[in-house]
Design a protein around this motif. Structure first.
Motif, mmCIF file in Angstrom:
data_model
loop_
_atom_site.group_PDB
_atom_site.id
_atom_site.type_symbol
_atom_site.label_atom_id
_atom_site.label_comp_id
_atom_site.label_asym_id
_atom_site.label_seq_id
_atom_site.Cartn_x
_atom_site.Cartn_y
_atom_site.Cartn_z
ATOM 1 N N MET A 1 24.286 -25.129 29.867
ATOM 2 C CA MET A 1 23.513 -24.757 28.710
ATOM 3 C C MET A 1 24.427 -24.664 27.494
ATOM 4 S SD MET A 1 20.900 -21.585 28.503
ATOM 5 C CE MET A 1 20.566 -20.796 26.975
ATOM 6 N N ALA A 2 23.979 -25.169 26.372
ATOM 7 C CA ALA A 2 24.800 -25.180 25.154
ATOM 8 C C ALA A 2 24.986 -23.768 24.612
ATOM 9 C CB ALA A 2 24.144 -26.068 24.105
ATOM 10 N N GLU A 3 26.148 -23.548 24.043
ATOM 11 C CA GLU A 3 26.445 -22.258 23.435
ATOM 12 C C GLU A 3 25.600 -22.090 22.177
ATOM 13 O OE1 GLU A 3 30.327 -20.320 21.419
ATOM 14 O OE2 GLU A 3 30.605 -21.227 23.391
ATOM 15 N N LYS A 4 25.179 -20.858 21.915
ATOM 16 C CA LYS A 4 24.393 -20.575 20.712
ATOM 17 C C LYS A 4 25.238 -20.850 19.464
ATOM 18 C CE LYS A 4 21.496 -16.805 22.436
ATOM 19 N NZ LYS A 4 21.160 -15.393 22.241
ATOM 20 N N PRO A 5 24.580 -21.292 18.376
ATOM 21 C CA PRO A 5 25.325 -21.451 17.122
ATOM 22 C C PRO A 5 25.956 -20.120 16.699
ATOM 23 C CG PRO A 5 23.130 -22.420 16.947
ATOM 24 C CD PRO A 5 23.181 -21.674 18.247
ATOM 25 N N MET A 6 27.047 -20.214 15.948
ATOM 26 C CA MET A 6 27.797 -19.027 15.546
ATOM 27 C C MET A 6 26.903 -18.001 14.844
ATOM 28 S SD MET A 6 30.573 -17.343 15.658
ATOM 29 C CE MET A 6 31.703 -18.550 16.293
ATOM 30 N N TRP A 7 26.017 -18.458 13.943
ATOM 31 C CA TRP A 7 25.180 -17.499 13.208
ATOM 32 C C TRP A 7 24.252 -16.734 14.144
ATOM 33 C CZ3 TRP A 7 24.285 -22.813 12.619
ATOM 34 C CH2 TRP A 7 23.072 -23.283 13.069
ATOM 35 N N GLU A 8 23.790 -17.366 15.228
ATOM 36 C CA GLU A 8 22.950 -16.652 16.193
ATOM 37 C C GLU A 8 23.771 -15.624 16.964
ATOM 38 O OE1 GLU A 8 20.389 -18.925 18.696
ATOM 39 O OE2 GLU A 8 19.609 -20.094 17.011
ATOM 40 N N GLN A 9 25.005 -15.959 17.292
ATOM 41 C CA GLN A 9 25.873 -15.009 17.979
ATOM 42 C C GLN A 9 26.156 -13.799 17.093
ATOM 43 O OE1 GLN A 9 29.385 -16.802 19.832
ATOM 44 N NE2 GLN A 9 28.316 -18.776 19.808
ATOM 45 N N ILE A 10 26.438 -14.060 15.817
ATOM 46 C CA ILE A 10 26.711 -12.976 14.867
ATOM 47 C C ILE A 10 25.478 -12.107 14.691
ATOM 48 C CG2 ILE A 10 27.213 -12.468 12.430
ATOM 49 C CD1 ILE A 10 28.938 -15.134 12.545
ATOM 50 N N GLY A 11 24.340 -12.746 14.450
ATOM 51 C CA GLY A 11 23.098 -12.005 14.233
ATOM 52 C C GLY A 11 22.681 -11.184 15.434
ATOM 53 N N SER A 12 22.675 -11.794 16.615
ATOM 54 C CA SER A 12 22.236 -11.050 17.797
ATOM 55 C C SER A 12 23.225 -9.949 18.162
ATOM 56 C CB SER A 12 21.983 -11.986 18.975
ATOM 57 O OG SER A 12 23.154 -12.663 19.350
ATOM 58 N N GLY A 13 24.512 -10.180 17.955
ATOM 59 C CA GLY A 13 25.501 -9.123 18.196
ATOM 60 C C GLY A 13 25.316 -7.948 17.258
ATOM 61 N N PHE A 14 25.045 -8.256 15.971
ATOM 62 C CA PHE A 14 24.797 -7.199 14.996
ATOM 63 C C PHE A 14 23.553 -6.403 15.380
ATOM 64 C CE2 PHE A 14 22.794 -5.364 11.315
ATOM 65 C CZ PHE A 14 23.840 -4.746 10.660
ATOM 66 N N VAL A 15 22.472 -7.099 15.708
ATOM 67 C CA VAL A 15 21.210 -6.436 16.042
ATOM 68 C C VAL A 15 21.398 -5.503 17.236
ATOM 69 C CG1 VAL A 15 18.894 -6.866 16.998
ATOM 70 C CG2 VAL A 15 19.702 -8.153 14.989
ATOM 71 N N GLN A 16 22.077 -5.978 18.275
ATOM 72 C CA GLN A 16 22.313 -5.135 19.450
ATOM 73 C C GLN A 16 23.107 -3.885 19.063
ATOM 74 O OE1 GLN A 16 24.482 -7.056 22.625
ATOM 75 N NE2 GLN A 16 24.399 -5.248 23.925
ATOM 76 N N HIS A 17 24.170 -4.074 18.296
ATOM 77 C CA HIS A 17 25.006 -2.947 17.879
ATOM 78 C C HIS A 17 24.234 -1.977 16.983
ATOM 79 C CE1 HIS A 17 28.630 -0.761 16.857
ATOM 80 N NE2 HIS A 17 28.385 -0.959 15.576
ATOM 81 N N TYR A 18 23.488 -2.510 16.020
ATOM 82 C CA TYR A 18 22.731 -1.675 15.071
ATOM 83 C C TYR A 18 21.774 -0.735 15.802
ATOM 84 C CZ TYR A 18 19.613 -0.323 11.282
ATOM 85 O OH TYR A 18 18.869 0.409 10.389
ATOM 86 N N TYR A 19 20.954 -1.276 16.688
ATOM 87 C CA TYR A 19 19.950 -0.427 17.345
ATOM 88 C C TYR A 19 20.566 0.498 18.385
ATOM 89 C CZ TYR A 19 16.564 -3.042 14.713
ATOM 90 O OH TYR A 19 15.859 -3.600 13.676
ATOM 91 N N GLN A 20 21.657 0.103 18.987
ATOM 92 C CA GLN A 20 22.352 1.016 19.892
ATOM 93 C C GLN A 20 22.865 2.224 19.106
ATOM 94 O OE1 GLN A 20 25.903 -0.571 21.708
ATOM 95 N NE2 GLN A 20 26.038 1.091 23.181
ATOM 96 N N GLN A 21 23.464 1.964 17.938
ATOM 97 C CA GLN A 21 23.958 3.059 17.097
ATOM 98 C C GLN A 21 22.790 3.895 16.572
ATOM 99 O OE1 GLN A 21 26.828 3.441 17.915
ATOM 100 N NE2 GLN A 21 28.212 2.795 16.333
ATOM 101 N N PHE A 22 21.729 3.242 16.124
ATOM 102 C CA PHE A 22 20.575 3.952 15.574
ATOM 103 C C PHE A 22 19.994 4.902 16.619
ATOM 104 C CE2 PHE A 22 17.616 3.621 11.910
ATOM 105 C CZ PHE A 22 16.687 4.565 12.307
ATOM 106 N N ASP A 23 19.880 4.439 17.851
ATOM 107 C CA ASP A 23 19.251 5.231 18.908
ATOM 108 C C ASP A 23 20.137 6.346 19.437
ATOM 109 O OD1 ASP A 23 17.169 3.443 18.591
ATOM 110 O OD2 ASP A 23 17.339 2.562 20.581
ATOM 111 N N THR A 24 21.459 6.220 19.291
ATOM 112 C CA THR A 24 22.355 7.216 19.870
ATOM 113 C C THR A 24 23.020 8.121 18.840
ATOM 114 O OG1 THR A 24 24.192 5.639 19.923
ATOM 115 C CG2 THR A 24 22.848 5.813 21.918
ATOM 116 N N ASP A 25 23.417 7.579 17.686
ATOM 117 C CA ASP A 25 24.107 8.389 16.673
ATOM 118 C C ASP A 25 24.009 7.692 15.313
ATOM 119 O OD1 ASP A 25 25.691 10.082 15.206
ATOM 120 O OD2 ASP A 25 27.498 9.776 16.411
ATOM 121 N N ARG A 26 22.931 7.978 14.588
ATOM 122 C CA ARG A 26 22.662 7.296 13.309
ATOM 123 C C ARG A 26 23.798 7.400 12.310
ATOM 124 N NH1 ARG A 26 17.193 9.879 11.651
ATOM 125 N NH2 ARG A 26 17.534 11.121 13.494
#
Length: 128
Positions: A1-26
């Motif tokens: 399977m092809a690797e995701k484009p860089m912008w998708e990796q950046i975006g999805s990594g940010f989204v995961q980090h953002y909501y993890q922080q929001f849910d645990t320690d805003r």
């Protein structure tokens, strides 16, 4: 399977980090904004890290959990990443609600930060 484009990796990594922080320690979200960042929260605007963090810290719930159901990411002509997120959240004992959020991410000093953030609950007043 092809690797995701860089912008998708950046975006999805940010989204995961953002909501993890929001849910645990805003408070930790402050590292994701700059003094030039803008937030629109349910139609109310805030500019700058301090104003944004004051708003996020004052939200009237003790606990929250976000569940991401869809996310899309695009590169922009000025080397930023635009991310659109759809999902559900549950705050305290309230019912589950849908939400949408859009982020514009920019690389500043080799770190991805959020320059623009727009949030809306998916509430509809069909009786109006």
């Amino acid at each position: 399977m092809a690797e995701k484009p860089m912008w998708e990796q950046i975006g999805s990594g940010f989204v995961q980090h953002y909501y993890q922080q929001f849910d645990t320690d805003r408070v930790k979200l402050s590292e994701l904004y700059t003094d030039a960042s803008c937030l629109t929260w349910e139609g109310e605007g805030f500019q700058g890290k301090s104003a944004i963090m004051t708003k996020l810290s004052s939200l009237p719930f003790q606990s929250i959990q976000h569940i991401i159901t869809a996310q899309d990411h695009h590169p922009t002509p000025d080397s930023c990443v635009m991310s659109m997120v759809m999902g559900q959240l549950k705050a305290d004992q309230d019912q589950v609600m849908g939400f949408q959020q859009v982020f514009l991410l920019k690389n500043v000093d080799n770190k991805w930060v959020c320059t623009n953030d727009m949030f809306r609950l998916a509430l509809h007043n069909f009786g109006a």
